[in-house]
Scaffold this motif. Structure first.
Motif, short mmCIF file in Angstrom:
data_model
loop_
_atom_site.label_atom_id
_atom_site.label_comp_id
_atom_site.label_asym_id
_atom_site.label_seq_id
_atom_site.Cartn_x
_atom_site.Cartn_y
_atom_site.Cartn_z
N GLN A 227 7.47 18.91 3.70
CA GLN A 227 7.75 17.52 4.10
C GLN A 227 9.22 17.35 3.39
N LEU B 256 8.46 8.53 -1.34
CA LEU B 256 9.31 8.09 -2.29
C LEU B 256 10.14 9.22 -2.89
N TYR B 257 9.71 10.40 -2.94
CA TYR B 257 10.43 11.61 -3.18
C TYR B 257 11.54 11.75 -2.38
N ALA C 95 7.54 18.22 -2.41
CA ALA C 95 6.82 17.34 -1.64
C ALA C 95 6.07 18.22 -0.43
N GLY D 150 0.68 -1.27 0.03
CA GLY D 150 0.10 -0.09 0.01
C GLY D 150 0.85 1.27 -0.09
N TRP D 151 0.87 2.01 -0.90
CA TRP D 151 1.23 3.42 -0.95
C TRP D 151 0.27 4.44 -0.33
N SER D 152 0.58 5.03 0.75
CA SER D 152 -0.32 5.99 1.73
C SER D 152 -0.25 7.21 1.20
N TRP D 153 -0.99 8.00 1.74
CA TRP D 153 -0.98 9.46 1.52
C TRP D 153 0.23 10.13 1.53
N ASP D 154 1.08 9.84 2.60
CA ASP D 154 2.41 10.30 2.65
C ASP D 154 3.48 9.70 1.59
N ALA D 155 3.22 8.38 1.35
CA ALA D 155 4.18 7.70 0.23
C ALA D 155 4.05 8.57 -1.03
N LEU D 156 2.86 8.95 -1.52
CA LEU D 156 2.80 9.67 -2.65
C LEU D 156 3.12 11.01 -2.66
N ASN D 157 3.06 11.49 -1.53
CA ASN D 157 3.35 13.04 -1.33
C ASN D 157 4.93 13.13 -1.04
N HIS D 158 5.54 12.27 -0.10
CA HIS D 158 6.77 12.52 0.18
C HIS D 158 7.68 11.54 0.42
N ALA E 106 6.07 4.52 6.02
CA ALA E 106 6.63 5.48 6.98
C ALA E 106 7.92 5.10 7.59
#
Lengths: 386, 264
Positions: free
Chosen positions: B65, B44-45, B62, B34-42, B149
Motif C-alpha cells: 500500500q 497515516l503513513y 506500509a 477510529g483508526w482502522s486496520w488500514d489507518a494504522l497500516n498505511h 479511508a
C-alpha cells in the motif's frame, strides 16, 4: 481480491436483491443492508412497462443506464462497496426520479417515496455500528500512536516490522533519517522482488537496528519483555534474513495512549496497545538459497491447478510451523495446509473450520475433489443456510 | 440574481450544513475518532509521505500500500498531528467530507428532477432533500464518513461527473469535462477505473434518438478529457514512482515498463 465477488453469474445478477440481506461480507465486511438498488430495479421495471416512461428525459436515461452498467461491472469485477461509493450516492436521486415519474397519483408517489426513505433509514439505523472497522480509538492526546518522548525517537535507526499490520503510523514520530521496513507482513520481501535489493542496501547502513513489535494486552509494567508468542513469531521471520534479537540489550517498551477496540479481560482492566523496540544483531550476508521443491510443493501445485480461482498458482505465501506447512493466498482469503500427518486441508477465512481434501499422496496423484465454485464460508442465500 | 437562483443557493447551503452536521454527529456520538486496520497500516503513513517523500528511504514500510496515491490522505495525517479531543477532530473530518460530497449529489438531483419551470418550489426542494438523504443513507457511506479511508474523497469528482452529464444539452465540452472528472477520480483511486464504461455510455446515449452527427467529435472529447484528467491528477505521484522504478504505475504493469529497482 475476490472476497466480495459473486460465485456465479446468477449470484451476480441477483446482487440488487442480496444487498437487502442483513449479513456481513456481501459487499463490505460490516452489516450493510441496502434496499435502494432493489427498489430502483423494481420501479424501473414498472416504469419501463408503462407509458409514463416517456416522462424520463434523455439525461435521466443516460444516468440510469450508466449506473446499472457501472453496478454490474463493479459487482463482477470487485464487488467491494468501498469502491462503489459514487454509485451508492447516485442511486438516491435516481430512485426519487423514478418514483416521481410513476403513473400514480401525487399522494401515492409521495407515500411511496416516504416509505422508501423510512425503510432505508430503518435498515441503516439498525445496521450501522460506530467503529465497525476501528482497531484503535483516538479519544484524547495526539492522533499518532505515541505521546511519550524518548531518545529512541530522536536518533536515526533502521526499524523492522514483521507483522501483517505494519503500524507505519509510527514513522512520522521518529527521526526522519530512519529507515522503516515491513520485512514480513502482507507481503514478504524476498528475491527476485526489486524491494529485496533495496532492503539489502538499507541493511548495509551502520544505523542501529530495531525490531518493532506490538501487542494488545492488559497494561504491562514498565520494562516488561515482549509477549512470548509475538516474539517467537518474529524470531522465525527474522531468521530467514540472518537477523536475530540482540539478547544483550533490553527491549524498550512504549505504551500507546490510543485505546484498542478490544473488550476488557477477566481482570476488568482495559487493554492497552503496546510497542516494543528490540535491538537487533545480524550480519549482512545473503540468506541461504531457497530449498529445492519438495513433495509438498507437488501437493500445493495439484490443488492450485484444480482450483485456481481460490488457490492461484504461485499466489500463495509459504509458511511453516510445528503443525506443518501452509500457503496463504491473500487475494482469495484462503489457506492451504499440509499437516505433519500428511493431511491436506483448506480454509476460507470466514469458514469456522478447515475442510479436509485428502491425504498428501492422494492429492499428489490427483485423487481428490471438492466444490471449487462455493467454498465453505462463502455467501449463501438465506434459504440455503443451515 | 433571480429569486429562484437565490432560493436554490440557499437550499444548497442549508442542505450542506445539515448534512455536515449529521456527519459530524457520528464521531461525536461515538466519542472517538477510529483508526482502522488500514489507518494504522498505511493511511497515516501515506499522508506523511504526501509532504515528506520516503520512497528511497523506506522499504514498503506500509507493505505494498506504500505505492498508493498518497495525497488524499494528507488532510487526515495533518489532523492526526493535533493534540486534543479525537472525537472533535473526527467530527470536523466527517463534516468536511459530507460538505464536499453533497453539492454534486444535490446538483445531480436538481438536474434529474428539475425545477418546475425554472422556479423554486417547496415541493421541488422536498424532492431534492429526499434525494440527498437517500444518497447518504448507506452504511458504507456512513462508515466512510467516520474513518480515514479515501473512498469518499476519491468519489467526489466522479459524482460531479454524473452531475455534469445530467445536464441538457450534453455538449462535447460537457462530455470532455465529465470524462476528465472520471480521470481524476481514477487517478485518486485506481479502483474507480471500474467506472470506465461510463465513458462509453456518455458517448453512446445522445440527447436525441438517432442523433449520430459528429459522433467522433464526442469520442475524441471524451478520450481527451479522460487522458488529461487522469494525467494531470496522477502526474505528481506517477513522476515519483517513475523516478524510483521506471514505472509510474509501480508495482502494476511491470511487464509493460522497464523493471527497475526501487531506490536505484
Amino acid at each position: 481480491m475476490l472476497r466480495f465477488q459473486p460465485d456465479s453469474w446468477l449470484e451476480g445478477l441477483m446482487r440488487p436483491w442480496t444487498l437487502l440481506d442483513p449479513s456481513g461480507y456481501i459487499y463490505i465486511e460490516a452489516l450493510a443492508p441496502d434496499m435502494r438498488f432493489a427498489a430502483l430495479l423494481l420501479s424501473g421495471a414498472v416504469l419501463a412497462l408503462s407509458p409514463a416512461r416517456a416522462r424520463l428525459s434523455r439525461p435521466a436515461w443516460r444516468t440510469l443506464i450508466a449506473l446499472w452498467v457501472a453496478f454490474y461491472v463493479w459487482t463482477f469485477v470487485i464487488g467491494n462497496g468501498r469502491y462503489f461509493v459514487a454509485g451508492l450516492l447516485v442511486v438516491g436521486p435516481l430512485l426519487v426520479l423514478l418514483v416521481r415519474s410513476m403513473p400514480w397519483t401525487t399522494s401515492a408517489r409521495a407515500l411511496t417515496l416516504a416509505g422508501l426513505v423510512g425503510l432505508q433509514a430503518m435498515m441503516v439505523y439498525l445496521s450501522f455500528m460506530h467503529g465497525a472497522l476501528a482497531l484503535a480509538r483516538w479519544t484524547q492526546g495526539p492522533g499518532l500512536p505515541i505521546d511519550v518522548d524518548t531518545p529512541l525517537r530522536r536518533q536515526p535507526a533502521l526499524f523492522v516490522t514483521v507483522s501483517a499490520i505494519s503500524h507505519s503510523a509510527l514513522v512520522p514520530q521518529f527521526h526522519p533519517a530512519s529507515h522503516w521496513v515491513n520485512l514480513v507482513g502482507q507481503a514478504t520481501i524476498r528475491p527476485p522482488m526489486p524491494e529485496y535489493e533495496q532492503w539489502r542496501r538499507v541493511l548495509k547502513s551502520t544505523l542501529p537496528r530495531y525490531l518493532v513489535m506490538y501487542a494488545v494486552r492488559p497494561p504491562p509494567k514498565d520494562g516488561a519483555p515482549p509477549d512470548a508468542a509475538v516474539e517467537a513469531q518474529a524470531r522465525v521471520a527474522l531468521a530467514g534474513y540472518g537477523l536475530a534479537r540482540n539478547e544483550d540489550r533490553r527491549c524498550e517498551m512504549l505504551r500507546s495512549h490510543l485505546q484498542p477496540d478490544a473488550a476488557t479481560d477477566d481482570t476488568g482492566e482495559s487493554p492497552t496497545l503496546v510497542y516494543w523496540f528490540c535491538p537487533l544483531r545480524g550480519d549482512t550476508s545473503p540468506p541461504p538459497p531457497p530449498k529445492a521443491p519438495d513433495m509438498t510443493d507437488e501437493v500445493f501445485s495439484a490443488v492450485e491447478q484444480f482450483c485456481p480461482r481460490y488457490f492461484p498458482p504461485g499466489g500463495g505465501q509459504p509458511f511453516a510451523s510445528d503443525a506443518g506447512v501452509a500457503r496463504t493466498y491473500r487475494l482469495s482469503d484462503t489457506r492451504l495446509a499440509v499437516d505433519t500427518k500428511g493431511r491436506v486441508m483448506f480454509q476460507y477465512f470466514r469458514a469456522s473450520s478447515s475442510t479436509l481434501i485428502g491425504s498428501a499422496d492422494a492429492v499428489r496423484a490427483g485423487n481428490f475433489s471438492f466444490d471449487c465454485d462455493k467454498l465453505p464460508g462463502r455467501y449463501l442465500y438465506p434459504w440455503q443456510r443451515p | 440574481m433571480t429569486n429562484s437562483r437565490r432560493a436554490l443557493g440557499l437550499e444548497l447551503t442549508l442542505l450542506t450544513v445539515v448534512m455536515a452536521a449529521c456527519a459530524a454527529a457520528l464521531p461525536l456520538d461515538a466519542g472517538y475518532f477510529g483508526w482502522s486496520w488500514d489507518a494504522l497500516n498505511h493511511h497515516l503513513y501515506l499522508g506523511f509521505m504526501a509532504e515528506s517523500p520516503r520512497l528511497g528511504r523506506d522499504v514498503i514500510a506500509a507493505s505494498f500500500q506504500t505505492y498508493q496515491y498518497p495525497y488524499l490522505y494528507w488532510p487526515v495525517y495533518r489532523l492526526s498531528l493535533l493534540d486534543g479531543n479525537g472525537a472533535v477532530v473526527g467530527a470536523w473530518w466527517a463534516a468536511a467530507q459530507a460538505a464536499l460530497l453533497l453539492p454534486p449529489v444535490w446538483l445531480l438531483s436538481l438536474r434529474l428532477l428539475g425545477a418546475t419551470r425554472g422556479r423554486w418550489t417547496p415541493a421541488g426542494a422536498a424532492e431534492r432533500a429526499a434525494a440527498c438523504a437517500l444518497a447518504f443513507m448507506s452504511v458504507v457511506v456512513l462508515i466512510g464518513l467516520e474513518t480515514t479511508a479515501n473512498d469518499l474523497l476519491a468519489a467526489v469528482p466522479l459524482v460531479w461527473a454524473f452531475a455534469v452529464m445530467a445536464a441538457q444539452p450534453s455538449s462535447d465540452g460537457r462530455a470532455a469535462r465529465a470524462a476528465a472528472l472520471w480521470g481524476v477520480s481514477a487517478a485518486f483511486k485506481f479502483s474507480n477505473a471500474i467506472f470506465l464504461p461510463l465513458l462509453f455510455v456518455w458517448w453512446a446515449v445522445r440527447d436525441r434518438p438517432g442523433d449520430g452527427r459528429q459522433w467522433w467529435h464526442r469520442a475524441i472529447a471524451i478520450a481527451a478529457g479522460a487522458v488529461v484528467g487522469f494525467g494531470l491528477a496522477y502526474l505528481p505521484w506517477g513522476w515519483q514512482l517513475w523516478k524510483m522504478s521506471g514505472n509510474p504505475f509501480y508495482p502494476y504493469l511491470q511487464s509493460v515498463f522497464a523493471v527497475g529497482v526501487p531506490g536505484g
